[in-house]
Write an enzyme that holds these catalytic residues in place. Sequence first.
Site, PDB file in Angstrom:
ATOM      1  N   GLU A 126       0.761  -1.153   0.039  1.00 19.16           N
ATOM      2  CA  GLU A 126      -0.134  -0.149  -0.129  1.00 19.16           C
ATOM      3  C   GLU A 126       0.956   1.213   0.058  1.00 19.16           C
ATOM      4  O   GLU A 126       0.279   2.571  -0.025  1.00 19.16           O
ATOM      5  CB  GLU A 126      -0.845  -0.017   1.186  1.00 19.16           C
ATOM      6  CG  GLU A 126      -2.291  -0.994   1.064  1.00 19.16           C
ATOM      7  CD  GLU A 126      -1.785  -2.274   0.887  1.00 19.16           C
ATOM      8  OE1 GLU A 126      -0.971  -2.882   1.531  1.00 19.16           O
ATOM      9  OE2 GLU A 126      -2.548  -2.877  -0.074  1.00 19.16           O
ATOM     10  N   ASN A 151      -0.334  -7.574  -3.924  1.00 21.17           N
ATOM     11  CA  ASN A 151      -0.775  -6.717  -5.197  1.00 21.17           C
ATOM     12  C   ASN A 151       0.099  -5.676  -5.525  1.00 21.17           C
ATOM     13  O   ASN A 151       1.192  -5.273  -5.090  1.00 21.17           O
ATOM     14  CB  ASN A 151      -1.935  -5.922  -4.386  1.00 21.17           C
ATOM     15  CG  ASN A 151      -1.390  -4.826  -3.337  1.00 21.17           C
ATOM     16  OD1 ASN A 151      -0.831  -5.377  -2.455  1.00 21.17           O
ATOM     17  ND2 ASN A 151      -1.763  -3.653  -3.572  1.00 21.17           N
ATOM     18  N   ASP A 177      -6.823  -4.992  -5.635  1.00 18.57           N
ATOM     19  CA  ASP A 177      -6.001  -5.294  -4.426  1.00 18.57           C
ATOM     20  C   ASP A 177      -6.189  -6.973  -3.940  1.00 18.57           C
ATOM     21  O   ASP A 177      -6.083  -7.299  -2.584  1.00 18.57           O
ATOM     22  CB  ASP A 177      -6.260  -4.550  -3.261  1.00 18.57           C
ATOM     23  CG  ASP A 177      -5.474  -4.877  -2.022  1.00 18.57           C
ATOM     24  OD1 ASP A 177      -4.281  -5.282  -2.343  1.00 18.57           O
ATOM     25  OD2 ASP A 177      -5.917  -4.770  -0.877  1.00 18.57           O
TER      26      ASP A 177
END
Lengths: 179, 641, 323, 619
Positions: D219, D303, D345
Amino acid sequence: MPSPCRASLLIVALLAGGCDQMRNDPRGHPLPETPPLVSTVLSPVRADPRAADYQNNAFQVSNGQLYYHWMNCTGCHSEGGGGIGPSLMDVNWRYGSTMEDVVQSISNGRPNGMPAFGGKMTAAQIWQTAAYVRSLSQHVPQSIRSGRSEGLSVGEPSTLRDPHPYRAVTPKQDEATVK
Amino acid sequence: MTDLDPDLARDGPELTGEELHRRLTLAWRRPAGLYGWLSSTDHKEIGKRYIVTAFGFFLVAGVLALVMRTQLARPESGLITADRYNQIFTMHGTTMMFLFAVPVMEAVAIYVIPLMLGTRNMAFARLNAFSFWMYLFGGIMLWVAFALNVGPDAGWFAYTPLSGPEFSPGKRVDIWAQMITFTEVAGLAAAVVMATTILKQRAPGMTLAKMPLFAWSMLVVALMIIFALPAVALDSGMLISDRLVGTHFFNPYERGDALLWQHLFWFFGHPEVYIIFLPATGFISEMTATFSRRPVFAYPAVVLSLIATGLLAFGLWVHHMFATGLPRMGYAFYTAASMTVAIPTGIQIFCWVATIWLGRPVYRVPMLWVIGFIVTFVIGGLTGVMLASVPLDLQLHDTYFVVAHFHYVLIGGAVFPLLGATTYWFPKFTGRLMSEAWGKVAFALVFCGFHLTFFPMHITGMMGMPRRVYTYPAGMGWDTLNLISSIGAFILAAGFATFIVNALVCLRKGRVAGPDPWDAAGLEWATSSPPPVFNFPHIPAVASRTPLWDEGEGLPVMTGLRVDEREHLTTTVIEAIPSVREPSPHPTIWPLLSAIAIGVTFVASIFTPWALVVGLVPSAIALAIWFWPKNPTVPPEPTIE
Amino acid sequence: MRRLAPLVALLALGGCHGQQAVLGGGGRDDALFGGLWQIFLIVTIVFYLVVLAGLTWAVLRRREGGEAVVRTTFYIWVGVVSLTLVGLSIASWLVDRTMNRAAHTGLTVEITAHQWWWDVRYISPGHPDQTLRTSNELHLPVGVPVQVILNSADVIHSFWIPNISGKQDLIPGRNNDIVITPTRVGIYRSQCAEYCGLQHAHMAFDVTIEPLATFQQWWGDGLLPARAPATPEQKAGYAYVTTRECATCHNISGTPATGKVAPDLTHFASRATIGAGTFPMNRGHLYAWLADPQRAKPGNKMPEIGLEPDQLHAVAAYLESLK
Amino acid sequence: MARNRLAWGLLAALVIIVAVAAVIAIIGRGDRATQPLTAYTAPALAKMPAAASVPGVPGEWHIPAGDYASTRYSDLSQITTQNVGQLKPAFTFDTGFLKGHEAAPLIVGSTMYLITPYPNVVYALDLTKPGAAVKWRFDPKPDPKSQGVACCDVVSRGMSYDNGRLFMVTLDGQVIALDANSGAQVWRTPIADISKGETVTMAPLVAAGKVLVGDAGGEFGVRGSLTALDEGSGKIVWRAYSTGPDKDVLIGPNFHPYYAQDRGKDLGVTSWPGEAWKQGGGTVWGWISYDPELRTIYYGTSNPGPWNPEQRPGDNKWTAGVFARDIDTGQAKWFYQSNPHDLYDHDDINELILLDMPVDGKMRKVIVHPGRTGYMYVLDRLTGQVLSADPYSYITAYTGVDLKTGRLQHNPAKEPVSGRVVRGICPAPPGGKDWNPSAFSPRTGLVYVPHLNLCNDNALSQPNYIPGTAYLGVEAKMYAGPGGNRGVLTAWDPVRRKAAFEIKEDLPLWSGALATAGDVVFYGTLDGWFKAIDARSGKLLWKFKTESGIVGQPVTYRGPDGRQYVAIFSGVGGWVGGLVSNGFDHRDPTGGLGIFNAVQDLPKKSPRGGRLYAFALPR
């Protein structure tokens, strides 16, 4: 508009919520005119005069909203609800809720993970972002805040939202993660 | 009042002349002083206030135009900041369109139509007063906000999402949207009053086919207002709700659409420009007939053209949106529709020229404005036909070519006839004539100034200069053309100033005008100048389209209306056969108080949506008292045998 | 009334030269526009002269009567006006159709408009690593129809290169696109044509039309990372730009400056203007822009950083080296 | 008057109907197992590979997954379906911290080792003493700034033990080896840089003399990598990046991906625009399995960064896929990208259970892998071929996996697009199942998968990359999937490729599962219930209410007194529990990257906490 015309309309200005709220001075640090009568009555006099100018000016708060999204604050604080970082909409403030405290948190960061944006943002940007952060918890007059943002709807219409800051349930143990 | 002999309480062969004049004045007079002035329901007083206020806004917005032209005279000039310029061009557009063009046409009609139709007052006289006050408060709110640096800055049509909550912070666009609410309420009220008066209160014998052309154009305009204005009122209401409460009408993320604003706005926008243009055609028809000494050629053709224009105006709004990426086949339909609307206008132009050709034209000042109108407006109409074509519009849209086009059709098409009509009816308003010499000087200045200002804009537009830029780089080939436009703007301003000074000076010093200084044919010239408070001692009867030319002095009249009570005659819609004698409302302060209550509610609702709920109470009380039935103190009417 | 004739003639001449002018003759659609424009111009001038003639005759004529001849002229006039308008709308529809049927040959450019600058991405299908991102400039091969995909990040803007083709709005939440075919090598200028806020006036970009080979060479050079700083002053500028405020918003490929929300500066010095058309690209204006962007383009989102004089020189030197 | 009466009658009837419907809806929710309880025996069973077990005495627990094949199966059978009802808490231990306790306790000899969330304190408990007193305690003192860059709560998922040493990783990415008896630090090697947003939350795997640790921070625009350190000295032996040129990704001549989509030169660069691969994600924060026979490790990559797919056109190699590497050299053997150009994701770091299973009548070495995309993948361990991919949770985002090309088929109606909110994307970003590992029982041949039933609305926005801040470009709002229950425990039969039984849970299931030879399966719920069910029928046999929500991994061992114990951490947290441990304002539905909106009732159902529970049958 020459200043005498403005002075003569001051009474109506009170009705229209004060004329400096809409000053569109893009320079970022508006001339520290005395804040309009209305806002000084409601909120105590500030240590730093810039606080009132950023906080009471719709253009600055709107720029603050832009930088709040550009500087990835939404990654940790979402739209004020919290996530990795704490929520900015309720009354719990770990490091103080005045403008100066929020500016301090943004520019120098905080020990438990808030990164320092001092070198990454200019002073004006930090003040504008701080003004927007405080508007999330209704510390800024209603007429300054925008009804909604042009994106995912992050809340119901304002007529359904409770106007005063949300009083979160402060957990019984203390805040720090380490006992 | 003295107790009158009941059977003498009606005007008739035995009660006429001086005695009738005295009694009618007694019945129709309004209370003296400020209270009386504020509670007047006389269409002439409301009409004059409307005209004076509208011309006031015209001058102020004109000054803004001069500031804009001064800023654009030189490239990269720093005279005013970008923010100030954006506020000024928005205020110029908004004031001209919403606070001058539409209201001034209604104002002249409010004054002249009852006289033309031979009736004593407009239908819903109190609603008429209410309309003016709402219009006035809307204008004041907008200009006070502008003085406080809270003037709107998103353009006169404020496309979302720029006018949305995120990209227009603060209260600027809210003020603009609320001003729309004010002017829409005023416009709709005036339209209802106009349509009812034209349809129900014509002089006996004035069938639809014998109605003056100005009355026809105002009837079509009234109906267009009733159908068009709600679209923008809804649009501005949705924008306010989006901005203040947080609904998502125009937010594409949440199933809204940014183009919804444009569709709704232009569905009103294009009829709006015809609402401004059609009364001007009415003025032109009246003046052409009078100064050509004969009725307008092919009366039915002109009436049908008015109706056709009114209907077609609702079918071509998408030509404002050719660049937004809608399906191209749809655009072809709107190109065809935009071309078709040029046909009825072409017919009217032919009929006016034919009237001049067939008549013995007299070149008084109003006639000069008619000639100036034809010469200027046709250029605007032709550039409009160019802009109707999609490939041309994709290049010319949002450039100065469009600025030139709509100034040609608005100033050329509406302001020229308005100035002519003001000169034409000035004696009827004030009892004195405007000076011919200064009239000609004003015409010359306005005509030359106008073309010098706006013709070069066609070329700057072709050379790629986009609209609404507060400055432009040097060396683009636009410098000299912009300088010419700026110089022309000052000449144009001088022309308008001359006209205004001429009008003000002649208020007192002008030549005294009798009832019919131009020897015109309409009923408005059958009464004195300025007309008494009750307009006509006896309601005239009409047998042809040009009563004064046909009957002259022996104008037949219809008697039988009450003298000691305010009363006017209602006639049937098509044949204007007298049907009912109706009491006319007395002067009352309540339209003003209702306007104040509703106005304060609207302004307060910008700051908190709950103001609408709280403001409901005073508004409801004021309206209730206004509409409270007043039981008539006068004994019941004996029926007419 | 006679004074109008020369002005009308001027209209036909006007606008045929200049960097940013309709009838500039730089594109296929502009040529089609030119043809249709001539037809409309001639027809409208003829009608205007007819009306003027009729008016003049009507004004000068002293005699009365002649209703019958006017009635027949009336029917002729209505007929002619209607037929002409029908003809014009058919001509307009035909030209619109041909404009719309341009073949598309695989070159796609995605333009995203922001408040007051342009973000341009060149897409070569199937090769994501060939994607080139630049800002406030557009290079296109001559003669090749290119599909320009238009999107907006905030308000409505309008993409318009007058010399080449008509305009098309960039509307948030809608994927508009336009196929343009440049036909003449040269440098043109384009400016946003839909009012988009405070600095709508300073939202321009330069369009360079060049032969296909030069274009592919330019695209290849564009993919290279930014040049390394050479002189010590450039190194100091590099240090400032890639660590301080600039890196938060701007991207310079091959350096730690990776901001995505402001124009790309990788090949900044090769552009023709600074600040999306606010200043021409030269040292003096670069200093003025860096010292106080709010004075040059008030309200734009680049804040006034308040650089010290030595920092200003260093940053300017480094930016000038980014060819 | 008649019309009036009729109108009133209709209105009354309508009100009654609505009231009845409301009552049914209210009763309908709540925690219930509605599946029909039919006994289930699989004819042909999948078996555990022979060399799967970890060196050591049976009845101990040396690595979080139990064994190298990640089966989480224990052959202790003292606790059976008959007597599990009498389980009592033997002892509890309060760690003193209040964040998410996701770790698995380790038991070696008569000592239990625990690791807490940040600041990652390690406790050694002496099981011989009553109440399991603390033998020693080690405080690594990680950098407090790391808390700001941990996307989904400052958790640690456990440690590994190998011949006398404990291997742990702190949140700020320092791999530490401790002497198991004294708790003294042997060596410490930093492998992550928090200034770029890199943290470590996974449990390291120790095998063949190497400690395998990956980084976390997809992230935050981090470039993912797996690092192998030498067990003895702590020196870095090799490091395999998940993006970039082939030499960084340790792709060499003997790299043979099964499908054409994964073949090519330097795909780690050519499948990205410009230099986007440098912030390309593909971190390794999940589970690693090891096949000693083939000396091959299997792990998944996370991801790609940023979440906004429009910013990274192309397949974004080597993110969201499964790698097979040689443990000694790190050279990649094969790679299967389960989710090219990820849109939602959906990392692929979930557990990879190594089994020998009959496929079309032939026994094959397979990997059973419940993917975040909601498909239960069965891959061939030798070649990376997808043998089957069947949905085990509700899916609208994809229409299936094309077994010929191996490519995941996206549902175009649900692809995120800028300028518009795309609604009803199932599964939500945490996927069909997040990191919490499932368990396999060779006795029933079923895989017990504790997973989610969440969907979300998704809106793209303009992301900006600033090192050390979140790099997403997406705002999401998650909510319960069809049926209203947010969690499901599915017993999946990989041979028959369908679910044997399902247990619907009200709150999302965020704890691991444990299968035992006594045919009992253990798992915990977010409102604190620790449950045991019958492995064959799914009937609830026993449950115990712990003080806080359970996001830990249950383990079982034979205590010094010979009794079988089952141990579990109770301390709500992790991505979904962050709203309790961090505090959250319910008025913002996009909180916690969108997941808080799905569990707004959690603060009422689970207080904060941090306590280990150990259960055993009464003496």
